[in-house]
Scaffold this motif. Structure first.
Motif, short mmCIF file in Angstrom:
data_model
loop_
_atom_site.label_atom_id
_atom_site.label_comp_id
_atom_site.label_asym_id
_atom_site.label_seq_id
_atom_site.Cartn_x
_atom_site.Cartn_y
_atom_site.Cartn_z
N ARG A 1 0.83 -1.21 0.00
CA ARG A 1 0.00 0.00 0.00
C ARG A 1 0.86 1.26 0.00
NH1 ARG A 1 -2.98 -1.44 4.21
NH2 ARG A 1 -1.67 -0.38 5.72
N ARG A 2 2.07 1.19 0.58
CA ARG A 2 2.91 2.37 0.71
C ARG A 2 4.23 2.26 -0.03
NH1 ARG A 2 6.08 1.19 5.95
NH2 ARG A 2 6.30 3.43 6.29
N VAL A 3 4.32 1.30 -0.98
CA VAL A 3 5.60 1.05 -1.64
C VAL A 3 6.11 2.26 -2.42
CG1 VAL A 3 4.59 0.03 -3.73
CG2 VAL A 3 6.91 -0.60 -3.02
N ASP A 4 5.21 3.04 -3.00
CA ASP A 4 5.66 4.24 -3.72
C ASP A 4 6.31 5.23 -2.75
OD1 ASP A 4 4.69 3.70 -6.47
OD2 ASP A 4 2.74 3.68 -5.49
N GLU A 5 5.73 5.35 -1.58
CA GLU A 5 6.28 6.23 -0.55
C GLU A 5 7.62 5.70 -0.04
OE1 GLU A 5 4.80 8.28 3.68
OE2 GLU A 5 3.80 6.48 2.91
N LEU A 6 7.70 4.39 0.18
CA LEU A 6 8.94 3.78 0.67
C LEU A 6 10.10 4.02 -0.30
CD1 LEU A 6 7.55 0.34 1.93
CD2 LEU A 6 8.35 2.23 3.37
N CYS A 7 9.85 3.74 -1.58
CA CYS A 7 10.91 3.91 -2.58
C CYS A 7 11.19 5.39 -2.85
CB CYS A 7 10.53 3.19 -3.88
SG CYS A 7 10.57 1.39 -3.74
N GLY A 8 10.15 6.22 -2.75
CA GLY A 8 10.34 7.65 -2.95
C GLY A 8 11.30 8.26 -1.94
N LYS A 9 11.20 7.82 -0.69
CA LYS A 9 12.11 8.33 0.35
C LYS A 9 13.54 7.87 0.06
CE LYS A 9 13.54 10.00 4.40
NZ LYS A 9 12.98 9.56 5.69
N ARG A 10 13.69 6.64 -0.37
CA ARG A 10 15.02 6.14 -0.70
C ARG A 10 15.64 6.94 -1.85
NH1 ARG A 10 16.53 0.56 0.56
NH2 ARG A 10 15.23 -0.23 2.23
N ARG A 11 14.84 7.25 -2.86
CA ARG A 11 15.37 8.01 -3.99
C ARG A 11 15.75 9.43 -3.56
NH1 ARG A 11 11.20 5.26 -6.64
NH2 ARG A 11 9.86 7.09 -6.63
N ALA A 12 14.99 9.98 -2.64
CA ALA A 12 15.31 11.32 -2.13
C ALA A 12 16.63 11.30 -1.35
CB ALA A 12 14.18 11.83 -1.25
N ILE A 13 16.86 10.25 -0.57
CA ILE A 13 18.13 10.10 0.14
C ILE A 13 19.27 9.94 -0.87
CG2 ILE A 13 19.47 8.63 1.70
CD1 ILE A 13 16.76 7.94 3.08
N GLN A 14 19.04 9.13 -1.90
CA GLN A 14 20.02 8.95 -2.97
C GLN A 14 20.42 10.30 -3.56
OE1 GLN A 14 20.05 5.96 -6.70
NE2 GLN A 14 18.35 7.41 -6.80
N SER A 15 19.44 11.14 -3.84
CA SER A 15 19.71 12.45 -4.43
C SER A 15 20.53 13.33 -3.49
CB SER A 15 18.38 13.13 -4.78
OG SER A 15 18.60 14.38 -5.38
#
Length: 357
Positions: A241-255
């Motif tokens: 249900r929250r996978v887009d949010e989970l991966c979105g935070k990881r991509r933001a950390i990556q950036s």
């Protein structure tokens, strides 16, 4: 100590988990069936089969296709699961080299023989393996290991069958767990019975209705006990249900990391990853940096120490692996997970910068 990886779940999932615990049905049942259906829809597959781990999922794929000998080709730059399932199924394992930036299996290094029966390319760090190029060289079974790629656009689309992992440090973590997805109904049916020692009708199916049916048949001696439970699946439904949010935070950390390290000449920032399963950079004086960060309360890791340098797996390096040998001694993984605070991200960046000043 700031950990490298850390799982979490939202409050709704905790409530849903307690409901399953109180229901008395903890094994394979309605939540697993629901999770399988929603997962298949999410990744664009016709069928999904929940397993107790990604490793079991890999093993079951070989069994479902009836592979009991021959050669398995995979990458040495991965967790041991991709190789050990070949050994379990009486196969001879061969390692081929990786691409320098993606860390995925390099199709140019693959050597096909008349004994080659299966290839397991890994979507390393969430970057898709080049299955199209692999298919140009090999028309046999290709099992895509998408354990790092939940869910990278395009994952699970080009191989014969795909496995996924929900182990605690993955981008969509449960306690543990795996999934197989396929568009082949025959393979789906075969996988379903293989997840429970060859039993075709689950306890849950036999308990539906007014009376529990104890009677079942064992048409085969094959299979393992590898089905996913409702305890796992209810967490999986919450994470999906929250996978887009989970991966979105990881991509933001990556950036953020990329911006912080871009001007440090001793660091090469990693190739883009949709899931950022690991933030693994190439850096000079890797071990010194790791020790320095540990002193500052920051945990790090290496993904991966290659299999061909492990004692039991050296014999499977039948071909030169120059890129793997060149790359891995300079790799370091920094913390990246959903609950990592932005102040912690800034602190990590500052300490890496401080080390190289």
């Amino acid at each position: 100590m700031i950990p490298v990886l850390k799982p979490d779940m939202d409050e709704q999932t905790k409530k849903d988990l307690l409901e399953v615990i109180d229901s008395g049905w903890w094994g394979f049942g309605p939540k697993t069936i629901e999770f399988e259906k929603k997962f298949a829809d999410k990744v664009g597959a016709k069928y999904a089969i929940g397993c107790n781990s990604g490793t079991s999922a890999l093993d079951l794929c070989l069994k479902a296709y009836g592979i009991k000998s021959g050669e398995l080709i995979t990458t040495p730059f991965t967790f041991v699961s991709d190789a050990i399932v070949g050994i379990w199924n009486n196969m001879d394992v061969s390692f081929c080299d990786i691409e320098e930036d993606s860390f995925c299996l390099d199709p140019k290094t693959i050597v096909i023989t008349d004994q080659t029966k299966a290839i397991i390319p890994v979507d390393s760090h969430g970057r898709l393996a080049n299955i199209e190029k692999i298919r140009e060289k090999f028309d046999g079974l290709i099992i895509e290991d998408a354990a790092h790629a939940m869910y990278t656009p395009g994952a699970g689309k080009k191989a014969d069958v795909t496995i996924w992992s929900f182990q605690a440090v993955k981008s969509m973590p449960l306690w543990d767990g795996g999934m197989v997805t396929t568009n082949n109904e025959e393979i789906y049916t075969r996988l379903r019975e293989l997840t429970w020692l060859g039993i075709r009708k689950s306890t849950y199916e036999r308990s539906e209705g007014k009376r529990y049916s104890w009677d079942y048949d064992l048409p085969t001696t094959e299979g393992i006990k590898a089905y996913m439970t409702d305890i796992q699946s209810v967490v999986g439904l919450g994470q999906l249900r929250r996978v887009d949010e989970l991966c979105g935070k990881r991509r933001a950390i990556q950036s953020k990391y990329n911006d912080g390290f871009r001007d440090i000449k001793e660091i090469q920032i990693p190739m883009y990853s949709h899931t950022v399963q690991y933030y693994t950079m190439k850096c000079e004086r890797r071990d010194e940096l790791s020790n320095y960060l540990a002193e500052k309360g920051i945990a790090t890791s290496v993904h991966f120490k290659p299999l061909h340098v492990m004692t039991a797996y050296k014999k499977y390096a039948k071909y030169p692996l120059p890129v793997t040998d060149k790359v891995w001694p300079n790799l370091l993984s920094l913390p990246v997970f959903f609950s990592l605070k932005w102040t912690e991200v800034e602190y990590i960046i500052s300490k890496v910068q401080e080390f190289y000043e």
